[in-house]
Design a protein around this motif. Structure first.
Motif, PDB file in Angstrom:
ATOM      1  N   VAL A 114       0.860  -1.182   0.000  1.00 24.99           N
ATOM      2  CA  VAL A 114       0.000   0.000   0.000  1.00 24.99           C
ATOM      3  C   VAL A 114       0.896   1.233   0.000  1.00 24.99           C
ATOM      4  O   VAL A 114       1.905   1.280   0.718  1.00 24.99           O
ATOM      5  CB  VAL A 114      -0.920   0.024   1.238  1.00 24.99           C
ATOM      6  N   VAL A 115       0.533   2.220  -0.807  1.00 27.71           N
ATOM      7  CA  VAL A 115       1.238   3.496  -0.806  1.00 27.71           C
ATOM      8  C   VAL A 115       0.268   4.584  -0.365  1.00 27.71           C
ATOM      9  O   VAL A 115      -0.786   4.777  -0.986  1.00 27.71           O
ATOM     10  CB  VAL A 115       1.815   3.834  -2.194  1.00 27.71           C
ATOM     11  N   VAL A 116       0.613   5.278   0.719  1.00 24.59           N
ATOM     12  CA  VAL A 116      -0.182   6.394   1.239  1.00 24.59           C
ATOM     13  C   VAL A 116       0.494   7.678   0.783  1.00 24.59           C
ATOM     14  O   VAL A 116       1.609   7.992   1.220  1.00 24.59           O
ATOM     15  CB  VAL A 116      -0.286   6.338   2.774  1.00 24.59           C
ATOM     16  N   SER A 117      -0.173   8.421  -0.074  1.00 23.82           N
ATOM     17  CA  SER A 117       0.484   9.560  -0.727  1.00 23.82           C
ATOM     18  C   SER A 117       0.703  10.753   0.182  1.00 23.82           C
ATOM     19  O   SER A 117       1.620  11.539  -0.034  1.00 23.82           O
ATOM     20  CB  SER A 117      -0.343  10.013  -1.935  1.00 23.82           C
ATOM     21  N   GLY A 118      -0.144  10.924   1.225  1.00 20.63           N
ATOM     22  CA  GLY A 118      -0.180  12.228   1.876  1.00 20.63           C
ATOM     23  C   GLY A 118      -0.685  13.238   0.853  1.00 20.63           C
ATOM     24  O   GLY A 118      -1.439  12.896  -0.059  1.00 20.63           O
ATOM     25  N   ASP A 119      -0.293  14.494   0.975  1.00 22.77           N
ATOM     26  CA  ASP A 119      -0.586  15.483  -0.054  1.00 22.77           C
ATOM     27  C   ASP A 119       0.552  15.475  -1.066  1.00 22.77           C
ATOM     28  O   ASP A 119       1.713  15.259  -0.697  1.00 22.77           O
ATOM     29  CB  ASP A 119      -0.728  16.876   0.558  1.00 22.77           C
ATOM     30  N   TYR A 120       0.240  15.752  -2.328  1.00 22.79           N
ATOM     31  CA  TYR A 120       1.300  15.709  -3.343  1.00 22.79           C
ATOM     32  C   TYR A 120       0.946  16.576  -4.533  1.00 22.79           C
ATOM     33  O   TYR A 120      -0.219  16.951  -4.736  1.00 22.79           O
ATOM     34  CB  TYR A 120       1.552  14.270  -3.809  1.00 22.79           C
ATOM     35  N   LYS A 121       1.956  16.906  -5.314  1.00 24.91           N
ATOM     36  CA  LYS A 121       1.745  17.554  -6.601  1.00 24.91           C
ATOM     37  C   LYS A 121       2.725  16.960  -7.600  1.00 24.91           C
ATOM     38  O   LYS A 121       3.735  16.370  -7.233  1.00 24.91           O
ATOM     39  CB  LYS A 121       1.929  19.075  -6.515  1.00 24.91           C
ATOM     40  N   ARG A 122       2.410  17.138  -8.876  1.00 23.78           N
ATOM     41  CA  ARG A 122       3.259  16.624  -9.938  1.00 23.78           C
ATOM     42  C   ARG A 122       4.026  17.745 -10.642  1.00 23.78           C
ATOM     43  O   ARG A 122       4.919  17.475 -11.444  1.00 23.78           O
ATOM     44  CB  ARG A 122       2.415  15.853 -10.963  1.00 23.78           C
ATOM     45  N   ALA A 123       3.660  18.990 -10.389  1.00 25.06           N
ATOM     46  CA  ALA A 123       4.344  20.120 -11.013  1.00 25.06           C
ATOM     47  C   ALA A 123       5.727  20.311 -10.404  1.00 25.06           C
ATOM     48  O   ALA A 123       5.987  19.939  -9.254  1.00 25.06           O
ATOM     49  CB  ALA A 123       3.518  21.396 -10.842  1.00 25.06           C
ATOM     50  N   ARG A 124       6.612  20.905 -11.170  1.00 31.84           N
ATOM     51  CA  ARG A 124       7.977  21.144 -10.717  1.00 31.84           C
ATOM     52  C   ARG A 124       8.008  22.143  -9.558  1.00 31.84           C
ATOM     53  O   ARG A 124       7.270  23.118  -9.538  1.00 31.84           O
ATOM     54  CB  ARG A 124       8.804  21.694 -11.885  1.00 31.84           C
ATOM     55  N   ASP A 125       8.879  21.877  -8.608  1.00 34.18           N
ATOM     56  CA  ASP A 125       9.068  22.747  -7.443  1.00 34.18           C
ATOM     57  C   ASP A 125      10.554  22.772  -7.116  1.00 34.18           C
ATOM     58  O   ASP A 125      11.122  21.749  -6.725  1.00 34.18           O
ATOM     59  CB  ASP A 125       8.269  22.209  -6.261  1.00 34.18           C
ATOM     60  N   PRO A 133       6.187   8.021  -8.669  1.00 32.86           N
ATOM     61  CA  PRO A 133       5.149   6.990  -8.648  1.00 32.86           C
ATOM     62  C   PRO A 133       5.721   5.651  -8.173  1.00 32.86           C
ATOM     63  O   PRO A 133       6.801   5.241  -8.599  1.00 32.86           O
ATOM     64  CB  PRO A 133       4.697   6.901 -10.107  1.00 32.86           C
ATOM     65  N   VAL A 134       4.997   4.970  -7.295  1.00 33.82           N
ATOM     66  CA  VAL A 134       5.423   3.679  -6.761  1.00 33.82           C
ATOM     67  C   VAL A 134       4.315   2.658  -7.046  1.00 33.82           C
ATOM     68  O   VAL A 134       3.190   2.808  -6.545  1.00 33.82           O
ATOM     69  CB  VAL A 134       5.690   3.748  -5.249  1.00 33.82           C
ATOM     70  N   PRO A 135       4.579   1.621  -7.832  1.00 30.95           N
ATOM     71  CA  PRO A 135       3.558   0.600  -8.092  1.00 30.95           C
ATOM     72  C   PRO A 135       3.084  -0.036  -6.793  1.00 30.95           C
ATOM     73  O   PRO A 135       3.874  -0.262  -5.871  1.00 30.95           O
ATOM     74  CB  PRO A 135       4.286  -0.402  -8.984  1.00 30.95           C
ATOM     75  N   CYS A 136       1.787  -0.331  -6.717  1.00 26.15           N
ATOM     76  CA  CYS A 136       1.240  -0.864  -5.468  1.00 26.15           C
ATOM     77  C   CYS A 136      -0.086  -1.568  -5.719  1.00 26.15           C
ATOM     78  O   CYS A 136      -0.647  -1.508  -6.811  1.00 26.15           O
ATOM     79  CB  CYS A 136       1.058   0.268  -4.448  1.00 26.15           C
ATOM     80  N   ASP A 137      -0.569  -2.249  -4.686  1.00 25.31           N
ATOM     81  CA  ASP A 137      -1.858  -2.935  -4.742  1.00 25.31           C
ATOM     82  C   ASP A 137      -3.010  -1.996  -4.402  1.00 25.31           C
ATOM     83  O   ASP A 137      -4.099  -2.115  -4.959  1.00 25.31           O
ATOM     84  CB  ASP A 137      -1.856  -4.125  -3.780  1.00 25.31           C
ATOM     85  N   VAL A 138      -2.769  -1.091  -3.468  1.00 14.99           N
ATOM     86  CA  VAL A 138      -3.737  -0.051  -3.123  1.00 14.99           C
ATOM     87  C   VAL A 138      -2.986   1.272  -3.026  1.00 14.99           C
ATOM     88  O   VAL A 138      -1.946   1.354  -2.364  1.00 14.99           O
ATOM     89  CB  VAL A 138      -4.469  -0.350  -1.793  1.00 14.99           C
ATOM     90  N   PHE A 139      -3.516   2.281  -3.704  1.00 13.78           N
ATOM     91  CA  PHE A 139      -2.959   3.628  -3.628  1.00 13.78           C
ATOM     92  C   PHE A 139      -3.922   4.481  -2.822  1.00 13.78           C
ATOM     93  O   PHE A 139      -5.121   4.526  -3.112  1.00 13.78           O
ATOM     94  CB  PHE A 139      -2.776   4.204  -5.024  1.00 13.78           C
ATOM     95  N   VAL A 140      -3.398   5.150  -1.784  1.00  9.90           N
ATOM     96  CA  VAL A 140      -4.215   6.009  -0.928  1.00  9.90           C
ATOM     97  C   VAL A 140      -3.884   7.450  -1.285  1.00  9.90           C
ATOM     98  O   VAL A 140      -2.770   7.922  -1.043  1.00  9.90           O
ATOM     99  CB  VAL A 140      -3.932   5.729   0.562  1.00  9.90           C
ATOM    100  N   THR A 141      -4.843   8.147  -1.882  1.00  6.24           N
ATOM    101  CA  THR A 141      -4.584   9.465  -2.451  1.00  6.24           C
ATOM    102  C   THR A 141      -5.440  10.552  -1.805  1.00  6.24           C
ATOM    103  O   THR A 141      -6.508  10.279  -1.263  1.00  6.24           O
ATOM    104  CB  THR A 141      -4.852   9.463  -3.971  1.00  6.24           C
ATOM    105  N   GLU A 142      -4.976  11.770  -1.881  1.00  4.91           N
ATOM    106  CA  GLU A 142      -5.795  12.940  -1.585  1.00  4.91           C
ATOM    107  C   GLU A 142      -6.613  13.285  -2.825  1.00  4.91           C
ATOM    108  O   GLU A 142      -6.375  12.766  -3.922  1.00  4.91           O
ATOM    109  CB  GLU A 142      -4.905  14.123  -1.219  1.00  4.91           C
ATOM    110  N   ALA A 143      -7.580  14.207  -2.671  1.00  9.86           N
ATOM    111  CA  ALA A 143      -8.330  14.710  -3.828  1.00  9.86           C
ATOM    112  C   ALA A 143      -8.756  16.159  -3.565  1.00  9.86           C
ATOM    113  O   ALA A 143      -9.891  16.536  -3.837  1.00  9.86           O
ATOM    114  CB  ALA A 143      -9.537  13.835  -4.113  1.00  9.86           C
ATOM    115  N   THR A 144      -7.821  16.954  -3.031  1.00 12.39           N
ATOM    116  CA  THR A 144      -8.142  18.346  -2.716  1.00 12.39           C
ATOM    117  C   THR A 144      -8.744  19.058  -3.924  1.00 12.39           C
ATOM    118  O   THR A 144      -9.722  19.791  -3.804  1.00 12.39           O
ATOM    119  CB  THR A 144      -6.875  19.089  -2.244  1.00 12.39           C
ATOM    120  N   PHE A 145      -8.168  18.840  -5.101  1.00 12.14           N
ATOM    121  CA  PHE A 145      -8.676  19.466  -6.321  1.00 12.14           C
ATOM    122  C   PHE A 145      -9.236  18.406  -7.273  1.00 12.14           C
ATOM    123  O   PHE A 145      -8.974  18.431  -8.475  1.00 12.14           O
ATOM    124  CB  PHE A 145      -7.574  20.296  -6.975  1.00 12.14           C
TER     125      PHE A 145
END
Length: 360
Positions: A114-125, A133-145
């Motif tokens: 399982v991968v728990v993302s916390g909060d994340y973005k894909r844009a450069r910083d 990205p980490v392959p997994c059986d369950v991905f736990v994601t935020e959905a703020t936007f």
């Protein structure tokens, strides 16, 4: 025997997402015996835990924001890519790209990942490591936007918009509302990359974390307190302040201020109008609609759990691609100012505001 389904060993509790065999909770909202913390924003990093595992940067941010005694009686730093095992559960951190030190929590138990993302973005910083990205059986994601309306433009284009306004109104002070952890430092770094080598003035609430970023190796250039500067010295200057300060008496002392706010919520015209924002800058530290869906596809998980945010649309979109979605509705996440729209947290009116339309 097949690997156990993550539902059998990860449970939603009042404290947060709890790993039963490991005996720890990811981003707990109440004090617990053992916590794994994804990043330093206050809705994810709470005081009072007995033991805390996180990146060195996140632990430093927690100490700075809470005080040494409240950031965990025992603190265990591990860097992304390093691995520890607790009660048979393998724990590894991977960069989340959200703020300095932010990490995804990768958990493996008996062949189940399982991968728990916390909060994340894909844009450069330029101030933090990019999301991996980490392959997994369950991905736990935020959905703020997590609504199709939210498509964040390139941040360097928004910074160029700010600098064009400064050039157009050289006698006015541009005061930009931005959150103290992550957004402030990212905006400074983007301004430096765009060629702004003049001093950047800061509200006092932003100074401490900027100093900490510099101590942790992120160079931000000439930063000065705005509160002690003469009004004349701030003509043509850029001043950064918490979003709550840009519309109050603090900002009135500035030279004919142009009020700006840097936030993903500035995509919503109604938000900018209601807050008196003259120059909305759509700069977000969260994944937008396209990035959320892209990330789900890249990790390849057949099942995705959504911790908080606008989960309905995301779950519907995933179902169309054969991915099972589940809304966790974790209490307390997304309630901090770091995730909230300027002037307040998310509420039932957000969907109406989003439907009203977006800025260009």
């Amino acid at each position: 025997m097949p690997p156990p389904h993550p539902e059998t060993w990860l449970r939603v509790t009042p404290e947060g997402l709890h790993c039963l065999p490991g005996g720890f909770t990811v981003d707990p909202v109440r004090p617990v015996e053992r916590a794994v913390v994804t990043h330093g924003h206050a809705d994810h990093a709470r005081p009072g835990h007995r033991a805390v595992l996180a990146t060195p940067e996140t632990l430093a941010i927690m100490r700075a924001r809470m005080g040494e005694g409240r950031a965990g009686e025992s603190q265990q730093p591990i860097r992304p890519g390093e691995e520890v095992t607790h009660n048979g559960v393998r724990i590894r951190l991977a960069p989340a790209g959200h703020v300095l030190g932010s990490a995804q929590v990768c958990l493996e138990w008996k062949g189940s990942r399982v991968v728990v993302s916390g909060d994340y973005k894909r844009a450069r910083d330029p101030t933090c490591a990019p999301f991996e990205p980490v392959p997994c059986d369950v991905f736990v994601t935020e959905a703020t936007f997590g609504l199709p309306i939210f498509r964040h433009p390139p941040a360097d284009g928004e910074v160029a918009k700010l600098l064009r306004s400064v050039a157009l109104f050289p006698e006015r002070t541009h005061v930009v509302g931005c959150y103290a952890l992550g957004k402030c430092q990212r905006l400074i770094a983007l301004l430096r990359e765009a060629g702004w080598d003049r001093p950047i003035h800061l509200h006092g609430a932003l100074m401490g974390l900027c100093r900490l970023y510099e101590e942790l190796g992120v160079r931000l250039g000439d930063l000065r307190p705005a509160t002690v500067a003469e009004k004349a010295a701030l003509r043509g200057a850029i001043v950064l302040a918490p979003p709550s300060a840009v519309a109050d008496r603090w900002a009135r002392r500035l030279a004919e201020p142009v009020v700006a706010v840097a936030s993903g919520w500035m995509r919503v015209r109604q938000r900018a109008r209601l807050r008196g924002v003259e120059l909305p800058l759509v700069i977000s530290d969260h994944a937008d609609w396209a990035e959320l869906n892209r990330t789900v596809d890249e990790v390849g998980a057949p099942e995705v759990w959504v911790t908080h945010g606008r989960d309905d649309a995301l779950i519907h979109a995933m179902a169309g691609r054969g991915i099972r979605g589940r809304a966790l509705h974790l209490i307390g996440l997304g309630d901090d100012e770091e995730d909230a729209a300027p002037g307040g947290g998310g509420d039932a009116g957000e969907h109406a505001a989003a439907a009203e339309g977006a800025t260009a």
